[in-house]
Design a protein around this motif. Structure first.
Motif, PDB file in Angstrom:
ATOM      1  N   VAL A 123     -25.129  16.124  24.732  1.00  0.00           N
ATOM      2  CA  VAL A 123     -26.054  16.463  26.150  1.00  0.00           C
ATOM      3  C   VAL A 123     -27.127  15.539  25.301  1.00  0.00           C
ATOM      4  N   ILE A 124     -27.298  14.194  24.627  1.00  0.00           N
ATOM      5  CA  ILE A 124     -28.257  13.800  23.847  1.00  0.00           C
ATOM      6  C   ILE A 124     -26.893  11.941  24.451  1.00  0.00           C
ATOM      7  N   ASP A 125     -25.551  12.319  24.690  1.00  0.00           N
ATOM      8  CA  ASP A 125     -25.125  11.228  25.727  1.00  0.00           C
ATOM      9  C   ASP A 125     -25.449  10.860  26.955  1.00  0.00           C
ATOM     10  N   VAL A 126     -24.747  12.258  27.464  1.00  0.00           N
ATOM     11  CA  VAL A 126     -25.907  11.899  28.848  1.00  0.00           C
ATOM     12  C   VAL A 126     -26.683  11.978  29.347  1.00  0.00           C
ATOM     13  N   THR A 127     -27.658  11.588  28.053  1.00  0.00           N
ATOM     14  CA  THR A 127     -29.019  11.833  28.837  1.00  0.00           C
ATOM     15  C   THR A 127     -29.776  10.052  28.334  1.00  0.00           C
ATOM     16  N   ILE A 128     -29.169   9.839  26.964  1.00  0.00           N
ATOM     17  CA  ILE A 128     -29.022   8.078  26.879  1.00  0.00           C
ATOM     18  C   ILE A 128     -28.238   7.512  28.527  1.00  0.00           C
ATOM     19  N   ALA A 129     -26.837   7.650  29.009  1.00  0.00           N
ATOM     20  CA  ALA A 129     -26.265   7.588  30.254  1.00  0.00           C
ATOM     21  C   ALA A 129     -27.258   7.127  31.239  1.00  0.00           C
ATOM     22  N   ARG A 130     -27.887   8.630  31.892  1.00  0.00           N
ATOM     23  CA  ARG A 130     -28.503   8.344  32.652  1.00  0.00           C
ATOM     24  C   ARG A 130     -29.824   7.155  32.815  1.00  0.00           C
ATOM     25  N   GLU A 131     -30.616   7.270  31.354  1.00  0.00           N
ATOM     26  CA  GLU A 131     -31.957   6.501  31.304  1.00  0.00           C
ATOM     27  C   GLU A 131     -31.398   5.225  30.944  1.00  0.00           C
ATOM     28  N   MET A 132     -29.782   4.383  30.447  1.00  0.00           N
ATOM     29  CA  MET A 132     -29.214   3.014  30.897  1.00  0.00           C
ATOM     30  C   MET A 132     -29.071   2.725  32.454  1.00  0.00           C
ATOM     31  N   GLU A 133     -28.246   3.783  32.909  1.00  0.00           N
ATOM     32  CA  GLU A 133     -28.381   3.660  34.478  1.00  0.00           C
ATOM     33  C   GLU A 133     -29.552   3.463  35.236  1.00  0.00           C
ATOM     34  N   ARG A 134     -30.216   3.953  34.773  1.00  0.00           N
ATOM     35  CA  ARG A 134     -32.446   3.359  35.072  1.00  0.00           C
ATOM     36  C   ARG A 134     -32.508   1.675  34.629  1.00  0.00           C
ATOM     37  N   PHE A 135     -31.833   1.162  33.776  1.00  0.00           N
ATOM     38  CA  PHE A 135     -32.646   0.185  33.260  1.00  0.00           C
ATOM     39  C   PHE A 135     -31.733  -0.552  33.792  1.00  0.00           C
ATOM     40  N   GLU A 136     -30.454  -0.148  33.839  1.00  0.00           N
ATOM     41  CA  GLU A 136     -29.831  -1.356  34.770  1.00  0.00           C
ATOM     42  C   GLU A 136     -29.131  -1.212  35.944  1.00  0.00           C
ATOM     43  N   GLY A 137     -30.092  -0.166  36.711  1.00  0.00           N
ATOM     44  CA  GLY A 137     -30.070  -0.481  37.930  1.00  0.00           C
ATOM     45  C   GLY A 137     -31.109  -1.263  38.604  1.00  0.00           C
ATOM     46  N   ARG A 138     -29.726  -1.732  40.097  1.00  0.00           N
ATOM     47  CA  ARG A 138     -29.800  -3.043  40.795  1.00  0.00           C
ATOM     48  C   ARG A 138     -30.024  -4.650  40.321  1.00  0.00           C
ATOM     49  N   LEU A 139     -29.470  -4.367  39.018  1.00  0.00           N
ATOM     50  CA  LEU A 139     -29.333  -6.085  37.808  1.00  0.00           C
ATOM     51  C   LEU A 139     -28.209  -6.897  38.412  1.00  0.00           C
ATOM     52  N   LEU A 140     -27.115  -5.594  39.055  1.00  0.00           N
ATOM     53  CA  LEU A 140     -26.452  -5.966  40.433  1.00  0.00           C
ATOM     54  C   LEU A 140     -26.552  -6.778  41.231  1.00  0.00           C
ATOM     55  N   VAL A 141     -27.606  -6.558  42.534  1.00  0.00           N
ATOM     56  CA  VAL A 141     -28.113  -7.732  43.023  1.00  0.00           C
ATOM     57  C   VAL A 141     -28.107  -9.408  42.041  1.00  0.00           C
ATOM     58  N   LEU A 142     -29.619  -8.824  41.274  1.00  0.00           N
ATOM     59  CA  LEU A 142     -29.303 -10.964  40.518  1.00  0.00           C
ATOM     60  C   LEU A 142     -28.488 -10.754  40.230  1.00  0.00           C
TER      61      LEU A 142
END
Length: 237
Positions: A123-142
């Motif tokens: 559960v912790i791993d899934v939560t961290i993965a979701r948070e990282m997706e939010r942190f890294e979101g749209r960085l691919l555009v840059l």
């Protein structure tokens, strides 16, 4: 051609508008499309940059506040009740997810704690993965604008220079007053490409590093909190 004729030719040549707006208006339609695309990409990148600056600043402050409360000695049950009723982010999201799984096992009336540690860690791993997706979101555009921007601008430059040489061949006039505006229009596209790419690359590197730091911080807290829950599980088993 004698000097007098050269002077008359230069005087007869129309004076080009060398302002930025003038260079854009005089450019070929393909070069205009390149400039507009790069300008739109630059605006998009700056919007992402401002959003990420606010996000990472708020997240760092939120994590600092949570750690201060968590390590103050407050009861885990009281902290969970105060946080479970609201939307959580970062460390608080990790904490609430782990505590929710912990309480579900107790409310289900399970007497065996075998596998509970594994479930909490998942559960912790899934939560961290979701948070990282939010942190890294749209960085691919840059990253995309930073890598492709100069080449797109160079394409506009090459196209503009080709158009300038075609105009020279048609007019059969190599006067600098004829050549300079077309070259300036072409180079303007490269300048816009660099202006869009340089901030995008710098911002991408910074935000990627910030996201990695926040991810490491969540991983470290998750390990410490898992150890606390594991000790409680061993005491009750």
């Amino acid at each position: 051609m004698n000097p007098a004729e050269l002077t008359q030719t230069a005087l007869a040549a129309p004076v080009a508008d060398m302002t930025l707006i003038g260079l854009f208006m005089q450019a070929h339609i393909v070069v205009k499309l390149v400039m507009l695309g790069l300008l739109a990409s630059s605006i998009w990148c700056w919007a992402i940059i401002v959003d990420k600056v606010i996000l990472f600043s708020r997240m760092a402050k939120s994590m600092d506040r949570f750690e201060k409360i968590f390590w103050s000695g407050q009861s885990l049950e009281d902290l969970y009740r105060s946080l479970s009723a609201r939307q959580n982010q970062g460390l608080s999201a990790v904490f609430v997810a782990a505590m929710r799984e912990w309480k579900r096992s107790h409310e289900a009336g399970r007497t065996s704690f075998l596998g509970l540690t594994d479930r909490i860690e998942k559960v912790i791993d899934v939560t961290i993965a979701r948070e990282m997706e939010r942190f890294e979101g749209r960085l691919l555009v840059l990253a995309t604008v930073g890598s492709a921007g100069p080449f797109i601008g160079l394409f506009g430059t090459v196209w503009g220079i080709m158009t300038s040489f075609q105009a020279i061949a048609t007019s059969k006039n190599t006067n600098l007053a004829v050549v300079a505006p077309g070259i300036a229009e072409a180079l303007f596209a490269t300048a816009i490409g660099l202006a869009a790419a340089i901030p995008a690359v710098l911002a991408y590197n910074k935000f990627a590093a910030d996201a990695a730091k926040l991810g490491a911080r969540m991983e470290g807290f998750a390990d410490e909190f898992s150890a606390i829950l594991s000790r409680q599980i061993d005491d009750r088993s």
